[in-house]
Write a protein that holds these residues in place. Structure first.
Motif, PDB file in Angstrom:
ATOM      1  N   UNK A   8       4.675 -16.573  10.049  1.00  0.00           N
ATOM      2  CA  UNK A   8       4.122 -17.920  10.177  1.00  0.00           C
ATOM      3  C   UNK A   8       2.789 -17.907  10.901  1.00  0.00           C
ATOM      4  N   UNK A   9       2.617 -16.958  11.840  1.00  0.00           N
ATOM      5  CA  UNK A   9       1.381 -16.896  12.604  1.00  0.00           C
ATOM      6  C   UNK A   9       0.239 -16.259  11.831  1.00  0.00           C
ATOM      7  N   UNK A  10       0.543 -15.203  11.073  1.00  0.00           N
ATOM      8  CA  UNK A  10      -0.539 -14.432  10.456  1.00  0.00           C
ATOM      9  C   UNK A  10      -0.843 -14.858   9.024  1.00  0.00           C
ATOM     10  N   UNK A  11       0.086 -15.536   8.348  1.00  0.00           N
ATOM     11  CA  UNK A  11      -0.174 -15.875   6.951  1.00  0.00           C
ATOM     12  C   UNK A  11      -1.374 -16.798   6.786  1.00  0.00           C
ATOM     13  N   UNK A  12      -1.553 -17.851   7.612  1.00  0.00           N
ATOM     14  CA  UNK A  12      -2.790 -18.642   7.486  1.00  0.00           C
ATOM     15  C   UNK A  12      -4.048 -17.824   7.767  1.00  0.00           C
ATOM     16  N   UNK A  13      -3.938 -16.815   8.639  1.00  0.00           N
ATOM     17  CA  UNK A  13      -5.091 -15.948   8.901  1.00  0.00           C
ATOM     18  C   UNK A  13      -5.457 -15.161   7.647  1.00  0.00           C
ATOM     19  N   UNK A  14      -4.448 -14.591   6.995  1.00  0.00           N
ATOM     20  CA  UNK A  14      -4.713 -13.899   5.735  1.00  0.00           C
ATOM     21  C   UNK A  14      -5.290 -14.868   4.701  1.00  0.00           C
ATOM     22  N   UNK A  15      -4.787 -16.109   4.702  1.00  0.00           N
ATOM     23  CA  UNK A  15      -5.316 -17.100   3.774  1.00  0.00           C
ATOM     24  C   UNK A  15      -6.780 -17.385   4.018  1.00  0.00           C
ATOM     25  N   UNK A  16      -7.164 -17.536   5.292  1.00  0.00           N
ATOM     26  CA  UNK A  16      -8.571 -17.789   5.614  1.00  0.00           C
ATOM     27  C   UNK A  16      -9.452 -16.609   5.204  1.00  0.00           C
ATOM     28  N   UNK A  17      -8.943 -15.395   5.377  1.00  0.00           N
ATOM     29  CA  UNK A  17      -9.721 -14.209   4.982  1.00  0.00           C
ATOM     30  C   UNK A  17      -9.929 -14.162   3.468  1.00  0.00           C
ATOM     31  N   UNK A  18      -8.875 -14.514   2.706  1.00  0.00           N
ATOM     32  CA  UNK A  18      -9.016 -14.478   1.249  1.00  0.00           C
ATOM     33  C   UNK A  18      -9.878 -15.617   0.721  1.00  0.00           C
ATOM     34  N   UNK A  19     -10.144 -16.645   1.560  1.00  0.00           N
ATOM     35  CA  UNK A  19     -11.123 -17.666   1.175  1.00  0.00           C
ATOM     36  C   UNK A  19     -12.537 -17.095   1.153  1.00  0.00           C
TER      37      UNK A  19
END
Length: 378
Positions: free
Chosen positions: A45-56
């Motif tokens: 839950x903590x890192x998935x939005x971070x990965x999402x922001x990187x793939x943006x």
């Protein structure tokens, strides 16, 4: 990509499917067993939005096979660790692998689908199939060889990683292997936050049922561990039907209208799971699965259309919340079950689909990025 998605999401379903075996072989309490579910979800839950922001910002196709391998390795190691802490660490590794995989996979799938709700439904269907196969795979391996046979559970990850290499090359080729081009449109954060609240409510209900239905149903319908495994299979397999139906119904009636009605169905069905005795509980599990899964792929495309300039972030949050928030709440449900009864602990799950329905009250259908001026909100 759909088949690779199935291989990865086996490991989201496998953690819940392992819970009865941890209870039986290691004498874990309800709270300790739900802590395993939390460990798989918290870091995710903590890192998935971070990965999402990187793939943006960048196309990262290498995350697809790497995430698949990490997800499989964690679950494979969870049965051979020598302590509770190491078990938590192993399933946490699996959760991070799942988190790394999903945002890039959803972004690439959206590109391949051309924005189609039905096509994204097929991608989500792959994950549902993986969930549905998890209890059968775990039963085939662990029920025969015990938790010490868990290294065999890495096999789907190896297949998934091989498929991800091919999918990643295709996605990287389309994206040029560099920065992702920003989409046009305005990000609607208030609508996205309300949608995220509904996703969080759904997550608590789904993960709560996933963690405890295999322990609860045998007491209602009889049949021991086999009955619990069957109930978990029904919960996951019903999701495959719900996901396909959701995409098709959305094309006809609109996404938000379908999601709202699905949550009304979920209220009634979850109440049936908790309160109905005898074999009829399996029918209630199936209806609850449909009510919770019809909105699943629609949440993803609604979130992506609400944040057209941050598709990776929207994918990471909606897919991450779909499991992680429920995992965070699972220990509270387990502690309540230890203090009272499993039935009492499941009662709050009846109310949450209604809360999700209320959060979506008055929300308007977002116009997909790139839609012409004739597109109308519903």
């Amino acid at each position: 990509m759909s088949v690779a998605h199935a291989c990865v999401d086996v490991y989201q379903g496998a953690v819940a499917a392992l819970v009865p075996y941890f209870v039986a072989e290691r004498a874990y309490s309800y709270a300790a067993a739900s802590g395993v579910v939390l460990a798989a979800s918290l870091l995710s839950s903590l890192v998935q939005p971070v990965f999402g922001a990187l793939t943006d910002r960048w196309a990262m196709p290498w995350l697809l096979p790497l995430g698949a391998l990490a997800a499989g390795a964690g679950v494979a190691l969870s049965g051979v660790t020598g302590s509770y802490a190491l078990t938590l660490a192993a399933v946490a590794l699996s959760g991070v692998g799942v988190a790394a995989y999903h945002p890039e996979a959803a972004r690439a799938a959206r590109a391949a689908a051309g924005g189609s709700h039905t096509a994204m439904g097929r991608f989500s269907l792959g994950g549902n199939v993986g969930f549905a196969l998890a209890p059968l795979l775990v039963a085939a391996v662990v029920a025969v060889g015990g938790l010490r046979a868990s290294p065999l559970l890495v096999l789907p990850a190896l297949l998934g990683a091989a498929l991800c290499v091919a999918a990643g090359r295709s996605a990287g080729s389309r994206a040029g292997g560099g920065a992702v081009t920003a989409a046009s449109g305005r990000d609607d954060w208030p609508s996205f936050l309300r949608l995220s609240g509904a996703v969080a409510c759904r997550s608590v209900v789904f993960v709560g049922l996933s963690a405890f239905v295999s322990l609860y149903v045998p007491g209602r319908a009889g049949g021991g561990e086999a009955a619990g495994t069957a109930a978990l299979c029904v919960l996951y397999a019903g999701g495959a039907v719900g996901t396909v139906a959701g995409g098709r119904l959305a094309e006809r009636y609109g996404r938000l209208a379908v999601v709202r009605r699905a949550y009304v169905l979920a209220v009634v069905a979850v109440a049936g799971v908790v309160l109905v005795p005898g074999p009829a509980v399996y029918g209630c599990v199936a209806l609850a699965s449909a009510g919770l899964y019809v909105p699943f792929s629609l949440h993803i495309t609604l979130g992506q259309d609400a944040l057209p300039r941050r598709v990776g972030t929207a994918s990471g949050v909606t897919l991450g919340l779909a499991v992680s928030v429920g995992g965070v709440a699972a220990p509270a449900l387990g502690a309540l079950a230890d203090a009272t009864s499993l039935r009492t602990a499941l009662l709050p799950l009846v109310v949450l689909p209604l809360v999700a329905r209320l959060l979506l009250w008055g929300l308007r259908e977002p116009v997909p990025a790139g839609a012409g001026p004739e597109a109308q909100v519903r």
